[in-house]
Design a protein around this motif. Sequence first.
Motif, PDB file in Angstrom:
ATOM      1  N   ASN A 162       0.827  -1.204   0.000  1.00 42.14           N
ATOM      2  CA  ASN A 162       0.000   0.000   0.000  1.00 42.14           C
ATOM      3  C   ASN A 162       0.859   1.250   0.000  1.00 42.14           C
ATOM      4  OD1 ASN A 162      -2.756  -0.829  -0.040  1.00 42.14           O
ATOM      5  ND2 ASN A 162      -2.379  -1.741   1.967  1.00 42.14           N
ATOM      6  N   LEU A 163       0.541   2.134  -0.913  1.00 37.01           N
ATOM      7  CA  LEU A 163       1.391   3.305  -1.091  1.00 37.01           C
ATOM      8  C   LEU A 163       1.443   4.189   0.143  1.00 37.01           C
ATOM      9  CD1 LEU A 163       1.892   2.510  -3.931  1.00 37.01           C
ATOM     10  CD2 LEU A 163       1.239   4.777  -4.689  1.00 37.01           C
ATOM     11  N   HIS A 164       0.289   4.316   0.826  1.00 36.57           N
ATOM     12  CA  HIS A 164       0.313   5.241   1.955  1.00 36.57           C
ATOM     13  C   HIS A 164       1.091   4.653   3.127  1.00 36.57           C
ATOM     14  CE1 HIS A 164      -3.170   2.844   3.269  1.00 36.57           C
ATOM     15  NE2 HIS A 164      -2.809   3.200   4.478  1.00 36.57           N
ATOM     16  N   GLN A 165       1.387   3.341   3.039  1.00 39.42           N
ATOM     17  CA  GLN A 165       2.194   2.743   4.098  1.00 39.42           C
ATOM     18  C   GLN A 165       3.682   2.780   3.753  1.00 39.42           C
ATOM     19  OE1 GLN A 165       0.042  -0.943   4.105  1.00 39.42           O
ATOM     20  NE2 GLN A 165      -0.865  -0.519   6.101  1.00 39.42           N
ATOM     21  N   GLY A 166       3.989   3.287   2.561  1.00 42.39           N
ATOM     22  CA  GLY A 166       5.397   3.447   2.230  1.00 42.39           C
ATOM     23  C   GLY A 166       5.874   2.555   1.097  1.00 42.39           C
ATOM     24  N   ALA A 167       4.958   1.871   0.416  1.00 40.14           N
ATOM     25  CA  ALA A 167       5.365   1.080  -0.736  1.00 40.14           C
ATOM     26  C   ALA A 167       5.734   2.033  -1.875  1.00 40.14           C
ATOM     27  CB  ALA A 167       4.238   0.151  -1.170  1.00 40.14           C
ATOM     28  N   VAL A 168       6.538   1.512  -2.797  1.00 37.63           N
ATOM     29  CA  VAL A 168       6.901   2.313  -3.960  1.00 37.63           C
ATOM     30  C   VAL A 168       5.868   2.058  -5.049  1.00 37.63           C
ATOM     31  CG1 VAL A 168       8.595   2.608  -5.804  1.00 37.63           C
ATOM     32  CG2 VAL A 168       9.359   2.322  -3.448  1.00 37.63           C
ATOM     33  N   GLY A 169       5.367   3.119  -5.627  1.00 33.67           N
ATOM     34  CA  GLY A 169       4.431   2.969  -6.739  1.00 33.67           C
ATOM     35  C   GLY A 169       5.140   3.300  -8.043  1.00 33.67           C
ATOM     36  N   VAL A 170       5.066   2.379  -8.994  1.00 27.98           N
ATOM     37  CA  VAL A 170       5.719   2.594 -10.282  1.00 27.98           C
ATOM     38  C   VAL A 170       4.634   2.681 -11.345  1.00 27.98           C
ATOM     39  CG1 VAL A 170       7.381   1.707 -11.950  1.00 27.98           C
ATOM     40  CG2 VAL A 170       7.685   1.213  -9.513  1.00 27.98           C
ATOM     41  N   GLY A 171       4.525   3.837 -11.934  1.00 29.41           N
ATOM     42  CA  GLY A 171       3.533   3.996 -12.995  1.00 29.41           C
ATOM     43  C   GLY A 171       3.955   3.213 -14.217  1.00 29.41           C
ATOM     44  N   LEU A 172       2.977   2.514 -14.825  1.00 29.27           N
ATOM     45  CA  LEU A 172       3.319   1.681 -15.977  1.00 29.27           C
ATOM     46  C   LEU A 172       2.627   2.212 -17.222  1.00 29.27           C
ATOM     47  CD1 LEU A 172       2.938  -1.846 -14.351  1.00 29.27           C
ATOM     48  CD2 LEU A 172       5.057  -0.594 -14.768  1.00 29.27           C
ATOM     49  N   SER A 173       3.384   2.228 -18.276  1.00 24.45           N
ATOM     50  CA  SER A 173       2.816   2.643 -19.551  1.00 24.45           C
ATOM     51  C   SER A 173       1.823   1.577 -20.015  1.00 24.45           C
ATOM     52  CB  SER A 173       3.954   2.803 -20.551  1.00 24.45           C
ATOM     53  OG  SER A 173       3.462   2.660 -21.846  1.00 24.45           O
ATOM     54  N   LEU A 174       0.683   2.011 -20.533  1.00 25.58           N
ATOM     55  CA  LEU A 174      -0.355   1.037 -20.867  1.00 25.58           C
ATOM     56  C   LEU A 174      -0.035   0.256 -22.137  1.00 25.58           C
ATOM     57  CD1 LEU A 174      -3.963   2.319 -20.148  1.00 25.58           C
ATOM     58  CD2 LEU A 174      -2.622   0.582 -18.979  1.00 25.58           C
ATOM     59  N   ASP A 175       0.854   0.803 -22.990  1.00 23.08           N
ATOM     60  CA  ASP A 175       1.065   0.085 -24.240  1.00 23.08           C
ATOM     61  C   ASP A 175       2.029  -1.098 -24.089  1.00 23.08           C
ATOM     62  OD1 ASP A 175       3.062   1.823 -23.708  1.00 23.08           O
ATOM     63  OD2 ASP A 175       3.390   2.477 -25.773  1.00 23.08           O
ATOM     64  N   ASP A 176       3.020  -0.955 -23.176  1.00 26.85           N
ATOM     65  CA  ASP A 176       3.964  -2.070 -23.087  1.00 26.85           C
ATOM     66  C   ASP A 176       4.386  -2.423 -21.663  1.00 26.85           C
ATOM     67  OD1 ASP A 176       5.317   0.190 -22.630  1.00 26.85           O
ATOM     68  OD2 ASP A 176       6.785  -0.030 -24.252  1.00 26.85           O
ATOM     69  N   GLY A 177       3.814  -1.788 -20.661  1.00 29.76           N
ATOM     70  CA  GLY A 177       4.134  -2.142 -19.282  1.00 29.76           C
ATOM     71  C   GLY A 177       5.490  -1.643 -18.831  1.00 29.76           C
ATOM     72  N   ARG A 178       5.940  -0.554 -19.418  1.00 32.23           N
ATOM     73  CA  ARG A 178       7.213   0.048 -19.098  1.00 32.23           C
ATOM     74  C   ARG A 178       7.050   1.011 -17.924  1.00 32.23           C
ATOM     75  NH1 ARG A 178       8.019   4.156 -21.788  1.00 32.23           N
ATOM     76  NH2 ARG A 178       6.412   3.686 -23.315  1.00 32.23           N
ATOM     77  N   CYS A 179       8.159   1.216 -17.198  1.00 25.44           N
ATOM     78  CA  CYS A 179       8.106   2.168 -16.083  1.00 25.44           C
ATOM     79  C   CYS A 179       8.041   3.595 -16.602  1.00 25.44           C
ATOM     80  CB  CYS A 179       9.361   2.011 -15.216  1.00 25.44           C
ATOM     81  SG  CYS A 179       9.634   3.403 -14.114  1.00 25.44           S
ATOM     82  N   LEU A 180       7.146   4.368 -16.059  1.00 25.15           N
ATOM     83  CA  LEU A 180       7.026   5.766 -16.465  1.00 25.15           C
ATOM     84  C   LEU A 180       7.643   6.691 -15.426  1.00 25.15           C
ATOM     85  CD1 LEU A 180       3.288   5.887 -17.571  1.00 25.15           C
ATOM     86  CD2 LEU A 180       5.281   5.999 -19.073  1.00 25.15           C
ATOM     87  N   ASN A 181       7.441   6.317 -14.189  1.00 21.07           N
ATOM     88  CA  ASN A 181       7.734   7.242 -13.099  1.00 21.07           C
ATOM     89  C   ASN A 181       7.568   6.425 -11.826  1.00 21.07           C
ATOM     90  OD1 ASN A 181       8.079   9.703 -11.728  1.00 21.07           O
ATOM     91  ND2 ASN A 181       5.865   9.955 -11.519  1.00 21.07           N
ATOM     92  N   ALA A 182       8.255   6.793 -10.762  1.00 23.39           N
ATOM     93  CA  ALA A 182       8.073   6.042  -9.525  1.00 23.39           C
ATOM     94  C   ALA A 182       8.028   6.996  -8.353  1.00 23.39           C
ATOM     95  CB  ALA A 182       9.211   5.042  -9.350  1.00 23.39           C
ATOM     96  N   VAL A 183       7.190   6.664  -7.389  1.00 24.24           N
ATOM     97  CA  VAL A 183       7.078   7.523  -6.212  1.00 24.24           C
ATOM     98  C   VAL A 183       7.072   6.677  -4.953  1.00 24.24           C
ATOM     99  CG1 VAL A 183       5.858   9.452  -7.273  1.00 24.24           C
ATOM    100  CG2 VAL A 183       4.569   7.515  -6.406  1.00 24.24           C
ATOM    101  N   GLN A 184       7.554   7.291  -3.873  1.00 18.80           N
ATOM    102  CA  GLN A 184       7.366   6.716  -2.552  1.00 18.80           C
ATOM    103  C   GLN A 184       7.010   7.877  -1.631  1.00 18.80           C
ATOM    104  OE1 GLN A 184      10.738   5.389  -0.329  1.00 18.80           O
ATOM    105  NE2 GLN A 184       9.565   3.855   0.783  1.00 18.80           N
ATOM    106  N   PHE A 185       6.018   7.688  -0.790  1.00 22.16           N
ATOM    107  CA  PHE A 185       5.532   8.759   0.086  1.00 22.16           C
ATOM    108  C   PHE A 185       5.303  10.051  -0.700  1.00 22.16           C
ATOM    109  CE2 PHE A 185       7.724   6.287   3.547  1.00 22.16           C
ATOM    110  CZ  PHE A 185       6.557   5.944   4.211  1.00 22.16           C
ATOM    111  N   SER A 186       4.672   9.914  -1.867  1.00 20.69           N
ATOM    112  CA  SER A 186       4.352  11.074  -2.699  1.00 20.69           C
ATOM    113  C   SER A 186       5.573  11.827  -3.198  1.00 20.69           C
ATOM    114  CB  SER A 186       3.438  12.066  -1.950  1.00 20.69           C
ATOM    115  OG  SER A 186       2.208  11.473  -1.697  1.00 20.69           O
ATOM    116  N   LYS A 187       6.737  11.205  -3.176  1.00 21.18           N
ATOM    117  CA  LYS A 187       7.934  11.871  -3.705  1.00 21.18           C
ATOM    118  C   LYS A 187       8.548  10.975  -4.784  1.00 21.18           C
ATOM    119  CE  LYS A 187       9.936  13.514   0.423  1.00 21.18           C
ATOM    120  NZ  LYS A 187       8.949  13.370   1.372  1.00 21.18           N
ATOM    121  N   SER A 188       9.086  11.615  -5.789  1.00 21.44           N
ATOM    122  CA  SER A 188       9.692  10.871  -6.884  1.00 21.44           C
ATOM    123  C   SER A 188      10.918  10.093  -6.398  1.00 21.44           C
ATOM    124  CB  SER A 188      10.144  11.851  -7.967  1.00 21.44           C
ATOM    125  OG  SER A 188       9.367  11.672  -9.107  1.00 21.44           O
ATOM    126  N   VAL A 189      11.036   8.832  -6.841  1.00 19.45           N
ATOM    127  CA  VAL A 189      12.259   8.077  -6.543  1.00 19.45           C
ATOM    128  C   VAL A 189      12.761   7.453  -7.842  1.00 19.45           C
ATOM    129  CG1 VAL A 189      11.838   7.570  -4.106  1.00 19.45           C
ATOM    130  CG2 VAL A 189      10.838   6.096  -5.842  1.00 19.45           C
TER     131      VAL A 189
END
Lengths: 327, 505
Positions: free
Chosen positions: A189-216
């Motif tokens: 869960n992101l609000h508990q401190g997990a890293v969220g990695v946005g994935l591009s819908l066309d090929d499942g590539r990483c777009l951007n990643a955040v932890q605690f609402s900050k870019s990592v």
Amino acid sequence: MSKRWVSLRRLRQLGMLGMNCRNVDFINRYNDRKLFPLVDNKLKTKLLAQEYDVPTPSLRCVVREQHEISHIERQLADMDSFALKPAKGSGGKGIVVVIGRKGDDFVRSSGALLSLADIRRHMSNILAGLYSLGGASDVAIVEDLVAFDDCFSGYSYEGVPDIRIIVFQGYPVMAMLRLATHASDGKANLHQGAVGVGLSLDDGRCLNAVQFSKSVKTHPDTERSLSDIQVPGWRDILVLAAQCCDMTGLGYIGTDLVLDKALGPQLLELNARPGLSIQVANGRGLLPRLRHIEGLTGRRRLSPEQRVDYCMRHFVAVGGQSQPGIL
Amino acid sequence: MNQKRTFFTVLVLMALIGILTAVLRHTISGTPFFPGQSTSVWLVEARVDFEATGGPVTASLSLPGLKTPGFALYEEQAASPGYGFSILEENDNRRAEWTKREATGEQSLYYSAHLVESDQDNSSDVGKPAGENRNVAWEAAQELAAKEVLDRARETSSSPQSLTRELIKLLNSPASNQNTALLRSDNVDQAELVMNLLGREGIATRSVMGLYLEDARRRQTLTPMIEIHTGREWLLVNPQTGEVGIPANLLLWHRGGVSVLDVSGGGKSQVAFSMIKQTVPAAQLAKAQNSGSIFSRLGVHGLPIEEQSMFKFLLLLPLGAAVVVFMRVMIGLKTSGTFMPILIALAFLQTSLVPGLISFISVVAMGLALRSYLSRLNLLLVARIATLIVLVIFIISALSIIGYHLGYSTGMTITFFPMIIIAWTIERMSILWEEEGSQEVLIQGGGSLVVAVLAYLIMQTQLLNHLTFNFPELNLVLLALILAMGQYTGYKLTELRRFRAMDEL
């Protein structure tokens, strides 16, 4: 330099979906209340998924009554690893993942040891409704642990990385990979401190990643670079997510999937009130895509595969930057 | 879109109906929009005593008019066991009539009236209605004396009222001459004498009985006064002092020639008055003044006092609910339990803020400490919460007793907190602590307290308190507001912070 606030204008420009808007315009409008139990109760979701041939980790046993807990060791005897969950738990609460045994004790994914008494107490708490919404009485389910795919090794710490896909009207509109960290205690869960990695819908590539609402850029525990991530078998994953809409009849859901080494994508659970952080992980708002789908005609005629193809073509992101005209 | 428009039209209508009803109530019943306006109310009681002779009894007492100069009557009652009672009105006169078939011995009849000081015009009625132009047959000696006195008074006056004043001055002058002494010897009552003299001058007069209102007086009697007609209007004159005009504290009880009290079937009748002044909030007055109107039936005031005080709290709840909705929908503050803050705020209303905050925080903190021990006992959830309830009651009792012995009576008010809610709060927070860490507990607990304090501050505002209680229809406006906020799809204030990472992209 990280600012403390973002301007209203910027949020509008990005088409960020706010909580009020999500509740009023999407959940209330597209999700029929009487269907909520199908997703709020993991046991029902699981049984439904089996009916629709949607792959899901197999159910090992269900504990419904307090007295069953006293001889639970017989049920658990032949299981080295399993996940113990409250059927009506929300936000990952009350989930205990056991990855092995050490003598009489159970080893949690974090490495902590649990005695049989701990397991019993946990089950008893689950039955009493400690983790369910409003404290309603609940049942405990024990299911197979997913042997997660090696493609994410080094990306997740102490937990199963799962893929959250928002499905609107049967169309996958946004996806993110959630990686457990030490800070999130193995939870995704992101609000508990997990890293969220946005994935591009066309090929499942990483777009951007955040932890605690900050870019990592790298995983905070394993230091692996997150931008290299590309989820294999992406189309199958999206199709599985798209099927979940047909299965439940809910118009706006979050699907949580995992990749099993042998079995491929598995449905873990569904959420009728999916969170908003996926937008931060993707660096873009949901609203333009949701409005686009709302404006489609004949959207119900298409099969899940056709819908996935449509999304893979139209919801293409360029490098994590949001540009005008691109949904 | 269309549906949305209808929805908002209904909301606007609702708010308008609420406001209009409030304005109507204000104009019709005079309930003030602002608290604290108070008016003096006189409670005047007339007691009629007589000795009944055994036959049928009719006692008739003249009553003040509904509107007399300076006062307005808004409530009257008669207490007289066994008697039939009615108020008769003929022309301008109102009379109370008590009747009984058979009565013997001492009888006491009571009539009481609530009078409000009003600033209506202080002059008597205009025109020349039923007055009398007295034409008394004087004895020769008196005739001469009257002529002398009148001549002297006429010399130093120019108008009926100045003539009257001069006349009374002459009659009162300590160096009384033979003439005035002669006139006095026959007419003991100065009012009668002045009226007779004025009648000889062709000035119309009326006799009036007035009651001087002084706080907490008993056994008062009516004071005879006269009214003279100046040709344009009636003027009240005090026959003893010659003062013209109606004194502020004089209530005109009776006017005209008919007797104040008539008793048939009894003797030794007399009437005495007692009075008391009360300062009543204007709101309460408006309530009594309109006890028959539709507004009083739609208001809370028609209920017994006990129920009213409960409604006072109930009608405050919408305010608290609106605050919670605002803080959660527009601001996005997290609270533990949706409406728990209102319940805490209600408790604060009873305990007042600072003692309430201190006791609430200490109870919850102690509860959390005990709860951390309970979690080791491996109890079933329901039993654990039940245990917590008992423990919370122990804590509260202990704090009250310690507080009392230390001399703080505020310690006692701790009992106003909803215990079950506190027990649940402790349980929730303890789980939160175990699962999400102390930070989340502080965020949600702090959020709850902020909302509770805000709701308390709003609910204890005198003006809002007054408005919600006296104008319950204003809750429609609040309802419209809450419904409108329920349709708000914009961003919450906290989302501007939550999505702050979006700015870096």
